[in-house]
Design an enzyme around this catalytic site. Structure first.
Site, PDB file in Angstrom:
ATOM      1  N   PRO A 171       0.842  -1.199   0.000  1.00 22.22           N
ATOM      2  CA  PRO A 171       0.000   0.000   0.000  1.00 22.22           C
ATOM      3  C   PRO A 171       0.876   1.247   0.000  1.00 22.22           C
ATOM      4  CG  PRO A 171       0.148  -0.877   2.220  1.00 22.22           C
ATOM      5  CD  PRO A 171       0.971  -1.790   1.346  1.00 22.22           C
ATOM      6  N   VAL A 227       4.667   6.783 -12.406  1.00 20.43           N
ATOM      7  CA  VAL A 227       5.135   5.552 -11.763  1.00 20.43           C
ATOM      8  C   VAL A 227       4.655   4.320 -12.544  1.00 20.43           C
ATOM      9  CG1 VAL A 227       5.047   4.166  -9.648  1.00 20.43           C
ATOM     10  CG2 VAL A 227       5.348   6.641  -9.497  1.00 20.43           C
ATOM     11  N   GLU A 245      -4.110   1.272 -13.474  1.00 19.04           N
ATOM     12  CA  GLU A 245      -5.141   2.316 -13.360  1.00 19.04           C
ATOM     13  C   GLU A 245      -4.381   3.599 -13.047  1.00 19.04           C
ATOM     14  OE1 GLU A 245      -8.088   1.879 -14.207  1.00 19.04           O
ATOM     15  OE2 GLU A 245      -8.328  -0.296 -14.094  1.00 19.04           O
ATOM     16  N   CYS A 279      -8.726  10.051  -9.487  1.00 18.40           N
ATOM     17  CA  CYS A 279      -8.266  10.050 -10.883  1.00 18.40           C
ATOM     18  C   CYS A 279      -9.407  10.328 -11.862  1.00 18.40           C
ATOM     19  CB  CYS A 279      -7.551   8.759 -11.208  1.00 18.40           C
ATOM     20  SG  CYS A 279      -8.499   7.320 -10.747  1.00 18.40           S
TER      21      CYS A 279
END
Ligand code: ADP
Length: 473
Positions: A171, A227, A245, A279
């Site tokens: 995480p 990333v 995603e 997002c």
């Protein structure tokens, strides 16, 4: 709080730790154990061993497991919400919605576990039987962001367990406590040792180990495009499947003929979701000239009463940004827009003037389309309004980006909606609607917004390999 790694069913504390902060107060809420390279290797090995039996469990068994996890998270709904607000900062109301959203994926994939069908394919010669089946892909690396610490994790773990896979989870270092709590819910529900493992620490070093490991067959990542590209390149060495995603730059197109109340309320709802740090958040707001003034006035009237501050306070609508760096970035986006000639139409004040993470709503009228608020993912409560004349101009501004995640259209003309939908280069389009993400539907982007889909009947397929069998008998 002392955060622990979770490897092969054991909670592990390490001497080396890093602080986790409350985004609002900037005080440490706890220290989290920092994984060593050996810990990551050990997590991969545990997942590989656990896979041998977990991949053969019956779908009904995995369905029951997911239902049990659902019941535990539901039981602890308020604890999760409080924890999310504590380490992520969003308003407690938003945190509760996040838990409900996460729960809906557990419920959905508990059912989908039972619905993985293969295919019988017509024969090409006598005595030939052709068919294909789906098998769990194996051990999966899961890397999640801080904006939805529970939901982004559950949206991956639920289909993963439904498919019969095992995982090493990393995480975000900003929000590891929510992930740790969820892992313990899975253990309580009966998920066997090694099936899910949790490591946190040096993201780059952990990413290196996960991406280069031959034991890991897939990476599922939610985070920035920057990333995502690095991880995709690293996964090339072992030809892993990647489900990405990534970022977005959602156009929110408001045509003259729309229901203006609906459009404004939807925009506010979109910007409040995780404080604009999502997002699929409406990013560049394209408003047709005929209703620009009315839209602007209505928007400001809806934003003015909203309270900004500590997300843990029930009366707060908009919490802080995730950290000081995010605040500095948004300040610079704002400066860039104003330097480029944009007009500040509304400057939402905050009662906390000296905070390094709190930012009130800012509404801009954009004069120069090359400014950053139009071209970058904002990830915060800045709302740039861009006036346009006609559909052609709006679509051209909307598609002028490397991103392609979500787009929104507000109009009552079927012809306009059909035409615009056809031309928008986006993975998801909300028409007169911003609440577009739910477990029934495929979530994902095109262009540099990612690969693969989460949710819907498609979500589980990401974690399965199709095997074709030709039987001559
Ligand atoms: P955000 O802007 O939402 O923080 P990031 O892409 O920076 O998005 O982070 C998303 C996740 O990716 C986090 O868990 C973060 O720790 C992780 N991450 C960041 N850089 C790397 C890296 N080089 N390798 C592996 N994981 C990374």
């Amino acid at each position: 709080m002392i955060g622990k790694l979770y490897i092969n069913g054991q909670s592990i504390t390490r001497d080396k730790k890093f602080p986790v902060k409350n985004p609002f107060t900037q005080n440490d809420i706890g220290q989290y154990s920092f994984a060593t390279a050996e810990d990551v290797e050990s997590a991969i090995n545990s997942a590989s061993v656990a896979l041998e039996s977990f991949k053969s469990t019956l779908p009904l068994e995995r369905s029951k497991l997911l239902t049990k996890i659902y019941e535990i998270v539901l039981r602890d709904r308020e604890e999760y919400a409080q924890l999310i607000t504590l380490e992520q900062g969003k308003s407690i109301h938003e945190a509760r919605s996040e838990v409900d959203y996460a729960l809906s994926f557990l419920q959905w994939f508990a059912e989908e576990a039972k619905r993985v069908y293969g295919e019988v394919i017509p024969s090409t010669k006598p005595n030939q039987h052709q068919y294909s089946i789906y098998k769990p892909i194996g051990v999966v690396a899961i890397i999640t962001p801080w904006n939805f610490p529970l939901a982004m994790l559950v949206r991956k773990v639920a289909p993963l367990l439904a498919a019969g896979c095992c995982a090493v989870i990393k995480p975000s270092e900003e929000t590891p406590f929510t992930a740790e709590k969820f892992i313990h819910a899975c253990k309580e529900a009966g998920v066997k040792d090694g099936v899910l493992n949790l490591v946190v620490g040096d993201a780059n070093a952990i990413g290196d180990i996960l991406c280069s490991s031959k034991s890991i067959k897939m990476l599922t990542f939610t985070g920035s495009t920057r990333v995502g590209k690095i991880l995709m390149a690293k996964c090339a060495s072992t030809v892993k499947r990647v489900c990405l995603e990534l970022g977005g730059n959602a156009p929110f197109i408001v045509f003259d003929d729309c229901d203006i109340n609906l459009a404004v309320n939807s925009l506010v709802a979109s910007k409040l979701r995780s404080g604009g740090q999502s997002c699929i958040c409406a990013n560049k707001i394209l408003v047709q000239n005929g209703i620009f003034e009315e839209f602007k006035e209505l928007l400001i009237s809806k934003l003015a009463p909203l309270r900004v501050g500590n997300g843990a306070d029930e009366s707060i609508h908009l919490g802080p940004l995730i950290n000081r760096a995010a605040k500095r970035r948004l300040d610079s986006l704002l400066k860039d827009a104003l330097d480029g000639g944009s007009e500040l139409l509304f400057d939402g004040t905050t009662e906390i003037t000296d905070s390094e993470t709190v930012l009130g709503f800012k509404v801009l009228k954009v004069k120069n389309l090359s400014c950053k608020v139009v071209n970058e993912e904002i990830f915060g409560p800045i709302i740039p309004l861009v006036p346009f004349n006609d559909e052609k101009e709006a679509l051209s501004i909307a598609n002028n980006t490397d991103y392609g995640l979500a787009a929104y259209i507000f109009s009552n003309s079927l012809q306009l909606i059909n035409h615009a939908t056809k031309h928008l280069e986006y993975g998801m389009i909300g028409i007169n609607d911003v609440a577009i993400s739910n477990p029934f539907t495929p979530f994902g982007g095109v262009k540099e917004s990612g690969l693969g889909r989460e949710g819907g009947r498609h979500g589980i397929l990401e974690f399965l390999e199709e095997q074709f069998i030709s039987l001559n008998y």
